[in-house]
Design a protein around this motif. Structure first.
Motif, PDB file in Angstrom:
ATOM      1  N   THR A  79      11.908  13.012  -2.618  1.00  0.00           N
ATOM      2  CA  THR A  79      10.713  12.460  -3.264  1.00  0.00           C
ATOM      3  C   THR A  79       9.468  13.082  -2.651  1.00  0.00           C
ATOM      4  OG1 THR A  79      10.291  10.609  -1.748  1.00  0.00           O
ATOM      5  CG2 THR A  79      11.920  10.232  -3.506  1.00  0.00           C
ATOM      6  N   GLY A  80       8.324  12.645  -3.133  1.00  0.00           N
ATOM      7  CA  GLY A  80       7.059  13.127  -2.596  1.00  0.00           C
ATOM      8  C   GLY A  80       6.576  12.338  -1.394  1.00  0.00           C
ATOM      9  N   ILE A  81       7.321  11.304  -0.992  1.00  0.00           N
ATOM     10  CA  ILE A  81       6.912  10.477   0.143  1.00  0.00           C
ATOM     11  C   ILE A  81       7.150  11.250   1.436  1.00  0.00           C
ATOM     12  CG2 ILE A  81       7.308   8.331   1.405  1.00  0.00           C
ATOM     13  CD1 ILE A  81       8.176   7.068  -1.273  1.00  0.00           C
ATOM     14  N   THR A  82       6.092  11.395   2.230  1.00  0.00           N
ATOM     15  CA  THR A  82       6.202  12.135   3.484  1.00  0.00           C
ATOM     16  C   THR A  82       5.933  11.261   4.713  1.00  0.00           C
ATOM     17  OG1 THR A  82       3.908  12.859   3.266  1.00  0.00           O
ATOM     18  CG2 THR A  82       5.608  14.352   2.442  1.00  0.00           C
ATOM     19  N   LYS A  83       5.172  10.182   4.539  1.00  0.00           N
ATOM     20  CA  LYS A  83       4.855   9.292   5.653  1.00  0.00           C
ATOM     21  C   LYS A  83       5.408   7.904   5.327  1.00  0.00           C
ATOM     22  CE  LYS A  83       1.219   7.315   8.417  1.00  0.00           C
ATOM     23  NZ  LYS A  83      -0.093   6.708   8.345  1.00  0.00           N
ATOM     24  N   ILE A  84       6.306   7.406   6.164  1.00  0.00           N
ATOM     25  CA  ILE A  84       6.961   6.121   5.936  1.00  0.00           C
ATOM     26  C   ILE A  84       6.142   5.006   6.589  1.00  0.00           C
ATOM     27  CG2 ILE A  84       9.085   4.784   6.243  1.00  0.00           C
ATOM     28  CD1 ILE A  84       9.344   7.387   4.489  1.00  0.00           C
ATOM     29  N   GLU A  85       5.868   3.951   5.812  1.00  0.00           N
ATOM     30  CA  GLU A  85       5.127   2.798   6.329  1.00  0.00           C
ATOM     31  C   GLU A  85       6.022   1.588   6.585  1.00  0.00           C
ATOM     32  OE1 GLU A  85       2.020   2.022   3.502  1.00  0.00           O
ATOM     33  OE2 GLU A  85       0.794   3.674   4.258  1.00  0.00           O
ATOM     34  N   ASP A  86       7.037   1.404   5.739  1.00  0.00           N
ATOM     35  CA  ASP A  86       7.881   0.225   5.869  1.00  0.00           C
ATOM     36  C   ASP A  86       9.226   0.475   5.208  1.00  0.00           C
ATOM     37  OD1 ASP A  86       8.519  -2.415   6.586  1.00  0.00           O
ATOM     38  OD2 ASP A  86       7.844  -3.213   4.667  1.00  0.00           O
TER      39      ASP A  86
END
Length: 160
Positions: free
Chosen positions: A48-55
Motif C-alpha cells: 500500500t501507500g502507507i509508509t508511517k504506522i500510527e496504530d
C-alpha cells in the motif's frame, strides 16, 4: 525473631517467582499477536501507500483482520485492513469515513450506554465498519456496527 526473617524471605521469594512467572506467561501469550502485527505491517508497507504506522489493532468478525492506521508519503492519513493469512489488503483514506468520536456520538444520540467497552474498526461483508461494544443499564452486552463510510447503522446485536 529469626523465624519472622525467614518467613519474610520466603514470602518475598514467592512473590518474585510468581510475578516473574506471570510476566513470562503474559509475554508468551502475546507473542503470536506481535508476530501477526509485524507481518501485517510489513505487508502494508510493501503493498500500500502507507509508509508511517500510527496504530495497529485486531478485529475478529466473520474473518480476522489486522487494522493498520498510518500515513502515506504525502502525510495523508489512511487505514488498511489486512486479512489473516493471504488475501487482498483493503485500503481507505481516513477522511473518507467517520471518526471514532463521531461513531460514539451517533451511538449516544440514540442510546445512552452504561459503559462503553470498546470501539474498533473492522471489516465485514458490507465493507469497513465501526464495532461498538457496550453494556446497557441491565448489564447486558450489546454490539452495534455502523458503516465507516457514512455512519449508517448496519447491524445490532443486543441483550447478550
Amino acid at each position: 525473631m529469626m523465624m519472622k526473617k525467614w518467613i519474610t524471605i520466603i514470602v518475598i521469594a514467592f512473590v518474585l517467582i510468581g510475578g516473574t512467572s506471570a510476566f513470562l506467561i503474559y509475554k508468551n501469550s502475546r507473542s503470536p499477536l506481535h508476530k501477526q502485527s509485524e507481518a501485517a505491517i510489513d505487508r502494508v508497507k510493501e503493498e500500500t501507500g502507507i509508509t508511517k504506522i500510527e496504530d495497529t489493532s485486531f478485529y475478529n468478525g466473520t474473518k480476522a483482520y489486522s487494522v493498520i492506521i498510518g500515513k502515506d508519503d504525502g502525510g495523508k492519513k489512511k487505514v488498511a485492513w489486512v486479512p489473516e493469512g493471504k488475501g487482498k489488503i483493503i485500503e481507505r483514506d481516513w477522511d473518507g469515513g467517520i471518526s471514532k468520536e463521531e461513531a460514539v456520538k451517533k451511538l449516544r444520540s440514540e442510546i445512552e450506554p452504561k459503559e462503553l467497552l470498546s470501539v474498533r474498526l473492522g471489516y465485514e461483508s458490507v465493507g469497513p465498519v465501526w464495532e461498538i461494544t457496550y453494556l446497557d443499564d441491565q448489564e447486558q452486552l450489546n454490539y452495534f456496527y455502523m458503516l465507516f463510510s457514512n455512519g449508517e447503522w448496519w447491524k445490532k446485536i443486543e441483550n447478550l
